[in-house]
Design an enzyme around this catalytic site. Structure first.
Site, PDB file in Angstrom:
ATOM      1  N   GLU A 161       0.810  -1.220   0.000  1.00  0.00           N
ATOM      2  CA  GLU A 161       0.000   0.000   0.000  1.00  0.00           C
ATOM      3  C   GLU A 161       0.847   1.275   0.000  1.00  0.00           C
ATOM      4  O   GLU A 161       0.814   2.050   0.963  1.00  0.00           O
ATOM      5  CB  GLU A 161      -0.948   0.022   1.205  1.00  0.00           C
ATOM      6  CG  GLU A 161      -1.903  -1.140   1.247  1.00  0.00           C
ATOM      7  CD  GLU A 161      -3.009  -0.972   2.300  1.00  0.00           C
ATOM      8  OE1 GLU A 161      -3.034   0.068   2.978  1.00  0.00           O
ATOM      9  OE2 GLU A 161      -3.838  -1.876   2.427  1.00  0.00           O
ATOM     10  N   GLU A 349      -5.348  -8.489   1.066  1.00  0.00           N
ATOM     11  CA  GLU A 349      -5.955  -8.142   2.360  1.00  0.00           C
ATOM     12  C   GLU A 349      -7.427  -7.839   2.151  1.00  0.00           C
ATOM     13  O   GLU A 349      -7.790  -7.147   1.186  1.00  0.00           O
ATOM     14  CB  GLU A 349      -5.328  -6.891   2.987  1.00  0.00           C
ATOM     15  CG  GLU A 349      -3.967  -7.070   3.562  1.00  0.00           C
ATOM     16  CD  GLU A 349      -3.434  -5.785   4.203  1.00  0.00           C
ATOM     17  OE1 GLU A 349      -4.231  -4.955   4.672  1.00  0.00           O
ATOM     18  OE2 GLU A 349      -2.199  -5.632   4.204  1.00  0.00           O
TER      19      GLU A 349
HETATM   20  C1  FCB Z   1      -4.262  -1.982   5.570  1.00  0.00           C
HETATM   21  C2  FCB Z   1      -2.859  -2.292   6.041  1.00  0.00           C
HETATM   22  C3  FCB Z   1      -2.802  -3.350   7.115  1.00  0.00           C
HETATM   23  C4  FCB Z   1      -3.936  -3.210   8.104  1.00  0.00           C
HETATM   24  C5  FCB Z   1      -5.258  -3.112   7.394  1.00  0.00           C
HETATM   25  C6  FCB Z   1      -6.458  -3.018   8.296  1.00  0.00           C
HETATM   26  O1  FCB Z   1      -4.310  -0.676   5.080  1.00  0.00           O
HETATM   27  O2  FCB Z   1      -2.059  -2.735   4.972  1.00  0.00           O
HETATM   28  O3  FCB Z   1      -1.540  -3.282   7.732  1.00  0.00           O
HETATM   29  O4  FCB Z   1      -3.698  -2.162   8.941  1.00  0.00           O
HETATM   30  O5  FCB Z   1      -5.264  -2.010   6.528  1.00  0.00           O
END
Ligand code: FCB
Length: 445
Positions: A161, A349
């Site tokens: 990210e 994620e």
């Molecule tokens: C993302 C991050 C991860 C975690 C999630 C909830 O932005 O990559 O580390 O904090 O959100």
């Protein structure tokens, strides 16, 4: 009852990151990262976190019990290079070496992220992401990681990210290093992130043709609020600004022309060869997607002519305040697939923070999380029917952990962590995930 099948070639895993779970911040030579010194909202820090550094064997045993096929975790740069001379700190990499072996012996594939925000403080003292020198520095670090782990780790992510690291860290100041810089500097920070990604791709390619590599991006997905032509065009503009600014350099080798015009006087210095480096082909794309965005036309907003209007929709929200709307994944992935042809897509994620309820027997009831996961995985798998090449899903997160500026208040884990005792308890959602993985079916119960 017919439950959706999880295709045999669809990888199911879970994810974490170093600073959020490891603790042991001064063990075996590690020095501070920018997050060790960042003031979080409630004063929490990652000093102990989930003590994963000392409990990794127990955690891998939990992963094995859940039947995970793959585990995505990150390497802590300040463990590998504690000082600015970047001499390799062997004990730092020894930890990851042990972790990788433990995973492989449990039949779990390690998917490694090189950078998940924990920039060494020594690098920040040299200007951090504002200093282009970071690109060479990152290359040295990447080469050292590959040399040690590249014989066993076959899948690599470069940056996690970069939008958060660049924008939340340097524009809004919500994340470490907590800066609020002018646009010119922010665009330079973005450019340096993209270059660091490119140099890491190059490092992987030079190390071995057998390894696979890609970025992990988290584009904000702006959908039109209504079907009016104006709102649809507004959403297209918002897309170019928020998604295009990252995806076009990576996949087309140029910044989007329309936005470049708006920001003309603040554009980053692009040196010869930069765009080639940034757009080096990758093997897959990792996407972290949690929530939708909605926009509508607004003539007075200059120069964008749109406004973020998600608040007008009464959608359910998680503890983060993030709206829940699984179909946004179809909108996002179909467009990304169509516009940028990024190759295989992994959801690296997705998950939700909830106030988990524990009963007197210590059981955690999080049916809502289970439904969140099920409805989102369902979308990701069904996109294969329309030709979007989705290949896998990593739940965020394996464990409750240090949620950045919110500390330990937000719980995303499949597994509950009692921070007093470090006891781990499988939540209802973890047991459901285990059942789904065992039978390769997306159960709804
Ligand atoms: C993302 C991050 C991860 C975690 C999630 C909830 O932005 O990559 O580390 O904090 O959100």
């Amino acid at each position: 009852m017919n439950f959706r099948k999880i295709p045999d070639d669809f990888l199911m895993g879970a994810a974490t990151s170093a600073y959020q779970i490891e603790g042991a911040v001064d063990k075996d030579g590690r020095t501070p990262s920018i997050w060790d010194v960042f003031q979080t909202l409630n004063g929490d820090n990652g000093d102990e976190a989930c003590d994963h550094y000392n409990r990794y064997q127990e955690d891998v045993a939990i992963m094995r019990d859940l039947g995970l096929q793959a585990y995505r975790f990150s390497l802590a740069w300040p463990r590998v290079n504690p000082t600015a001379d970047q001499s390799l700190n062997k004990p730092g990499l020894d930890f990851y070496d042990r972790l990788v072996d433990e995973l492989l012996s449990a039949d779990i594939e390690p998917w490694v992220t090189m950078f998940h925000w924990d920039l060494p403080l020594w690098m920040q003292e040299k200007g951090g992401w504002q200093n282009r020198e970071i690109v060479e520095r990152f290359r040295v670090y990447a080469d050292q990681c590959l040399a040690r782990l590249g014989d066993r780790v076959k899948h690599w992510f470069t940056l996690n990210e970069p939008w958060c690291s660049a924008i939340l860290g340097h524009q809004t100041g919500e994340h470490a290093p907590g800066l609020q810089l002018p646009l010119k500097d922010i665009l330079k920070v973005v450019h340096n992130h993209l270059l660091a990604h490119g140099t890491a791709v190059e490092a992987v390619r030079e190390f071995s043709s057998e390894l696979k590599v890609g970025p992990v991006l988290n584009p904000w997905i702006p959908m039109p609020l209504t079907h009016s032509e104006e709102d649809i065009l507004a959403a297209d503009t918002a897309w170019t600004e928020h998604v295009g600014w990252w995806f076009e350099p990576l996949y087309k080798g140029e910044y989007p022309a329309q936005i470049s015009q708006w920001w003309e006087s603040d554009l980053p210095p692009v040196e010869e060869g930069d765009m080639e480096l940034i757009s080096r082909p990758c093997d897959f794309l990792g996407l972290n997607l949690y929530f939708p965005g909605f926009v509508r036309f607004k003539a007075e907003e200059s120069p964008h002519q749109y406004e973020d209007c998600g608040k007008l929709l009464d959608l359910p929200r998680t503890e983060m305040g993030w709206q829940v709307y699984p179909p946004f994944l179809s909108y996002a992935l179909e467009r990304i697939h169509r516009f940028y042809s990024p190759g295989p897509i992994y959801i690296t994620e997705n998950g939700c923070a909830l106030p988990d309820r524990c009963d007197e027997l210590g059981q955690v009831h999080d049916r809502w999380r289970q439904e969140y996961l099920r409805t989102h995985i369902e979308q990701v798998i069904s996109l294969r029917d329309v030709g979007v090449d989705t290949r896998g899903y990593f739940a965020w997160s394996l464990l409750d952990n240090f949620e950045w500026q919110y500390g330990y208040e937000k719980r995303f884990g499949l597994v509950r962590v009692d921070y007093e005792t470090q006891e781990r308890t499988l939540k209802g959602s973890a047991k459901w995930y285990r059942a789904c993985l065992a039978d390769r079916k997306l159960y709804a119960f």
